[in-house]
Design a protein around this motif. Structure first.
Motif, mmCIF file in Angstrom:
data_model
loop_
_atom_site.group_PDB
_atom_site.id
_atom_site.type_symbol
_atom_site.label_atom_id
_atom_site.label_comp_id
_atom_site.label_asym_id
_atom_site.label_seq_id
_atom_site.Cartn_x
_atom_site.Cartn_y
_atom_site.Cartn_z
ATOM 1 N N ILE A 52 0.809 -1.222 0.000
ATOM 2 C CA ILE A 52 0.000 0.000 0.000
ATOM 3 C C ILE A 52 0.844 1.275 0.000
ATOM 4 O O ILE A 52 0.499 2.239 -0.676
ATOM 5 C CB ILE A 52 -1.038 -0.016 1.150
ATOM 6 C CG1 ILE A 52 -2.142 1.011 0.907
ATOM 7 C CG2 ILE A 52 -0.445 0.176 2.527
ATOM 8 C CD1 ILE A 52 -3.327 0.497 0.207
ATOM 9 N N ARG A 53 1.932 1.257 0.770
ATOM 10 C CA ARG A 53 2.856 2.404 0.763
ATOM 11 C C ARG A 53 4.271 1.892 0.557
ATOM 12 O O ARG A 53 4.553 0.731 0.813
ATOM 13 C CB ARG A 53 2.748 3.173 2.098
ATOM 14 C CG ARG A 53 1.511 4.055 2.186
ATOM 15 C CD ARG A 53 1.297 4.588 3.585
ATOM 16 N NE ARG A 53 0.947 3.515 4.496
ATOM 17 C CZ ARG A 53 -0.275 3.024 4.657
ATOM 18 N NH1 ARG A 53 -1.292 3.534 3.986
ATOM 19 N NH2 ARG A 53 -0.514 2.025 5.486
ATOM 20 N N PHE A 165 -4.461 7.400 -5.836
ATOM 21 C CA PHE A 165 -3.235 7.112 -5.081
ATOM 22 C C PHE A 165 -3.038 5.631 -4.805
ATOM 23 O O PHE A 165 -1.998 5.226 -4.296
ATOM 24 C CB PHE A 165 -3.270 7.848 -3.721
ATOM 25 C CG PHE A 165 -4.551 7.625 -2.944
ATOM 26 C CD1 PHE A 165 -4.735 6.486 -2.190
ATOM 27 C CD2 PHE A 165 -5.579 8.552 -2.995
ATOM 28 C CE1 PHE A 165 -5.912 6.261 -1.499
ATOM 29 C CE2 PHE A 165 -6.765 8.348 -2.298
ATOM 30 C CZ PHE A 165 -6.928 7.188 -1.553
ATOM 31 N N CYS A 166 -4.028 4.805 -5.119
ATOM 32 C CA CYS A 166 -4.128 3.485 -4.479
ATOM 33 C C CYS A 166 -3.796 2.311 -5.398
ATOM 34 O O CYS A 166 -4.273 2.241 -6.533
ATOM 35 C CB CYS A 166 -5.541 3.324 -3.924
ATOM 36 S SG CYS A 166 -5.708 1.837 -2.946
ATOM 37 N N ASP A 307 -9.350 7.232 7.747
ATOM 38 C CA ASP A 307 -7.999 7.264 7.177
ATOM 39 C C ASP A 307 -7.805 8.617 6.515
ATOM 40 O O ASP A 307 -8.730 9.122 5.856
ATOM 41 C CB ASP A 307 -7.842 6.211 6.059
ATOM 42 C CG ASP A 307 -7.746 4.794 6.575
ATOM 43 O OD1 ASP A 307 -7.444 4.608 7.763
ATOM 44 O OD2 ASP A 307 -7.996 3.877 5.781
ATOM 45 N N PHE A 308 -6.605 9.168 6.676
ATOM 46 C CA PHE A 308 -6.271 10.460 6.053
ATOM 47 C C PHE A 308 -4.921 10.383 5.368
ATOM 48 O O PHE A 308 -3.993 9.766 5.894
ATOM 49 C CB PHE A 308 -6.211 11.567 7.122
ATOM 50 C CG PHE A 308 -7.553 11.851 7.713
ATOM 51 C CD1 PHE A 308 -8.393 12.776 7.128
ATOM 52 C CD2 PHE A 308 -7.993 11.152 8.829
ATOM 53 C CE1 PHE A 308 -9.645 13.016 7.650
ATOM 54 C CE2 PHE A 308 -9.255 11.386 9.362
ATOM 55 C CZ PHE A 308 -10.083 12.328 8.764
ATOM 56 N N ILE A 309 -4.851 11.012 4.213
ATOM 57 C CA ILE A 309 -3.565 11.147 3.525
ATOM 58 C C ILE A 309 -3.211 12.632 3.506
ATOM 59 O O ILE A 309 -4.041 13.452 3.087
ATOM 60 C CB ILE A 309 -3.651 10.619 2.087
ATOM 61 C CG1 ILE A 309 -3.951 9.111 2.084
ATOM 62 C CG2 ILE A 309 -2.347 10.902 1.326
ATOM 63 C CD1 ILE A 309 -4.121 8.502 0.709
ATOM 64 N N TYR A 340 1.418 10.909 2.010
ATOM 65 C CA TYR A 340 1.248 10.373 0.669
ATOM 66 C C TYR A 340 2.527 9.679 0.193
ATOM 67 O O TYR A 340 3.624 10.213 0.317
ATOM 68 C CB TYR A 340 0.857 11.483 -0.326
ATOM 69 C CG TYR A 340 0.870 10.967 -1.736
ATOM 70 C CD1 TYR A 340 -0.080 10.035 -2.158
ATOM 71 C CD2 TYR A 340 1.862 11.343 -2.634
ATOM 72 C CE1 TYR A 340 -0.042 9.511 -3.435
ATOM 73 C CE2 TYR A 340 1.906 10.828 -3.920
ATOM 74 C CZ TYR A 340 0.951 9.900 -4.307
ATOM 75 O OH TYR A 340 0.996 9.367 -5.573
ATOM 76 N N SER A 341 2.361 8.491 -0.355
ATOM 77 C CA SER A 341 3.490 7.715 -0.857
ATOM 78 C C SER A 341 3.202 7.361 -2.320
ATOM 79 O O SER A 341 2.206 6.679 -2.596
ATOM 80 C CB SER A 341 3.602 6.450 0.018
ATOM 81 O OG SER A 341 4.456 5.510 -0.536
ATOM 82 N N ARG A 343 2.860 5.526 -5.571
ATOM 83 C CA ARG A 343 2.910 4.093 -5.873
ATOM 84 C C ARG A 343 3.004 3.867 -7.371
ATOM 85 O O ARG A 343 2.203 4.446 -8.134
ATOM 86 C CB ARG A 343 1.671 3.354 -5.315
ATOM 87 C CG ARG A 343 1.399 3.588 -3.853
ATOM 88 C CD ARG A 343 2.605 3.287 -2.945
ATOM 89 N NE ARG A 343 3.016 1.898 -2.909
ATOM 90 C CZ ARG A 343 4.267 1.485 -3.146
ATOM 91 N NH1 ARG A 343 5.221 2.339 -3.468
ATOM 92 N NH2 ARG A 343 4.565 0.212 -3.082
#
Ligand code: 5AD
Ligand code: SF4
Length: 443
Positions: A52-53, A165-166, A307-309, A340-341, A343
């Motif tokens: 996920i990250r 983002f996912c 959940d928060f980014i 945030y990462s 991907r």
């Protein structure tokens, strides 16, 4: 008699991986493997990974590096990589780390027995397909290796939402819901093994649309209501949900289904409409708040988590302020905050990134607000009587610990015979991450 082969499973990431690890251990159990608690004691090591990250994915390679000396010492040791990194990187893992013999994705682990036969022949095995067949139909019927009064049950997998983002839609594939009768059977089996609480799992669990026992299509609310009829099952939870799939009947179930616990994880990711749009969330901050309002109308004491980014590409200070505003207006019991990462393969990874120091600063500010809210939620429990499902001995002798209806960890002085049962507890104090309580004599 030959000695049983020993399996060590390490699970990274989400609750669905915990469920998958248990099912993989069951499958390998049929092949004669018993589970052990350390890598050193094992003949086979299975790492069930998370993608996920970036940090989560890197963990696999650093752990594999650490296993190298053990592998040198025990050349017959088999090492397998399962889960979402396996799905995303496939054969690359074996090229980078030749100590790996087996790579299996989240949708093909029912094929582990055949893959193990390949390993026994001295070959390697790789399977990261999205197969036609239903993996669950090919897994052992019962939940024979399950221990303890709480259990996960995957009811839905995959995601069609494609938040920008996912990686989940790519690693877990399209949304698939399991048929209700199989889920009811698996739940009954768990209850017969002493399970009192079941958490229904799905990447988009409230988008559950499975074939019902009556031939009609059931949503999550109908499934919850049927599960609630199982004698001996005291509690039902579900996670993770998308705000757009919070349908009327599910909101109603929070008000009228006593076994559905008053805690809900409902990720929103950001409080800024501009960022929500860039994230492809397909909802606004306001529509999220309206869902929460309706949930609280049905169940006023509902404890919420999210959940928060922070630091999503393009996030400005005023976007971030909108997130803080949303958090203030909801009042969370707890929440997960992530930086945030980027991907690989996801649309947002291509965009200009927010300055790392700025993102770190926002993460800290958001975490401080959430911690404040978490403390306030816990403090408000002091003096109240809650129901606790006791799960294990406490850290101090003479103590037992469990979870309240609101998912707070609670410990009391009491006998271990309480483990596996629900009892009323008066909360007397709050610690950083748990509550202290006193057993209430049942009148
Ligand atoms: N970077 C940071 N956090 C992420 N999440 C998902 N993808 C990313 C990413 N690329 C978070 C979301 C999601 C939770 C499971 O992980 O908040 O809800
Ligand atoms: Fe990822 Fe969005 Fe699907 Fe959740 S809803 S799994 S965050 S794509």
């Amino acid at each position: 008699m030959t000695e049983a082969k020993k399996l060590y499973v390490k699970t990274y990431g989400c609750q669905m991986n915990v469920y998958d690890s248990e099912r993989m251990a069951e499958t390998l159990g049929v092949q004669g493997y018993i589970q052990v608690d350390t890598a050193e004691a094992a003949d086979m090591i299975l790492l069930n990974t998370c993608h996920i990250r970036e940090k989560a994915a890197e963990k696999l390679y650093s752990d594999l590096g650490r296993l190298k000396p053990l592998h040198d010492e025990k050349p017959d040791l088999k090492i397998g990589v399962a889960g979402c990194v396996a799905q995303a990187e496939g054969g690359e893992i074996m090229r980078r780390m030749p100590i790996v013999d087996l790579v299996v994705g989240p949708q093909t682990y029912h094929r582990l027995p055949a893959m193990m036969e390949a390993l026994d022949r001295g070959e390697t095995a790789l399977d990261t397909e999205f197969p036609e067949e239903d993996k669950f139909a090919h897994l052992p019927k019962g939940r024979g290796t399950h221990k303890g009064p709480t259990a996960f049950l995957t009811v839905q997998e995959g995601c069609d939402k494609f938040c920008s983002f996912c990686v989940v839609p790519y690693t877990r594939g399209a949304e698939v819901s399991r048929p209700a009768d199989r889920l009811l059977r698996e739940a009954r089996d768990l209850v017969e093994r002493g399970v009192r609480e079941i958490t229904l799992l799905g990447q988009n669990v409230n988008a559950y649309h499975g074939a019902g026992s009556d031939g009609a299509e059931w949503g999550l609310a109908r499934l919850v209501r049927d599960l609630a009829r199982i004698d001996g099952l005291d509690r039902i939870r579900y996670t993770t949900s998308h705000p757009n799939d919070m349908e009327d009947d599910l909101i109603a179930a929070h008000g009228d289904c006593a076994k559905l616990m008053p805690y809900l994880h409902l990720p929103v990711q950001s409080g800024s409409d501009r960022i929500l749009k860039a994230m492809n969330r397909k909802h606004t901050a306001d529509s999220y708040l309206r869902v929460i309002e309706r949930l609280r109308a049905a169940r006023p004491d509902l404890v919420l988590s999210g959940d928060f980014i922070v630091g999503f590409p393009g996030e400005s200070e005023s976007d971030f302020q909108a997130t803080l505003d949303l958090v203030r207006s909801v009042g969370y019991g707890s929440a997960y905050t992530f930086k945030y990462s980027p991907r690989p393969g996801t649309p947002a990874a291509e965009r200009a990134q927010v300055d790392a120091a700025e993102a770190d600063d926002r993460l800290q500010r958001l975490q401080a607000l959430i911690t404040e809210q978490q403390r306030a939620t816990q403090a408000a429990m002091v003096g109240r009587t809650v129901q606790v499902l006791f799960e294990k001995p406490g850290r101090m002798t003479g103590q037992v610990t469990g979870k309240s209806d609101y998912l707070h960890a609670v410990h009391v002085d009491g006998p271990e015979t309480l483990i596996g049962s629900v009892a009323p507890v008066e909360i007397v104090a709050t610690n950083t991450n748990s509550l202290a309580g006193r057993l209430v004599a049942r009148g």
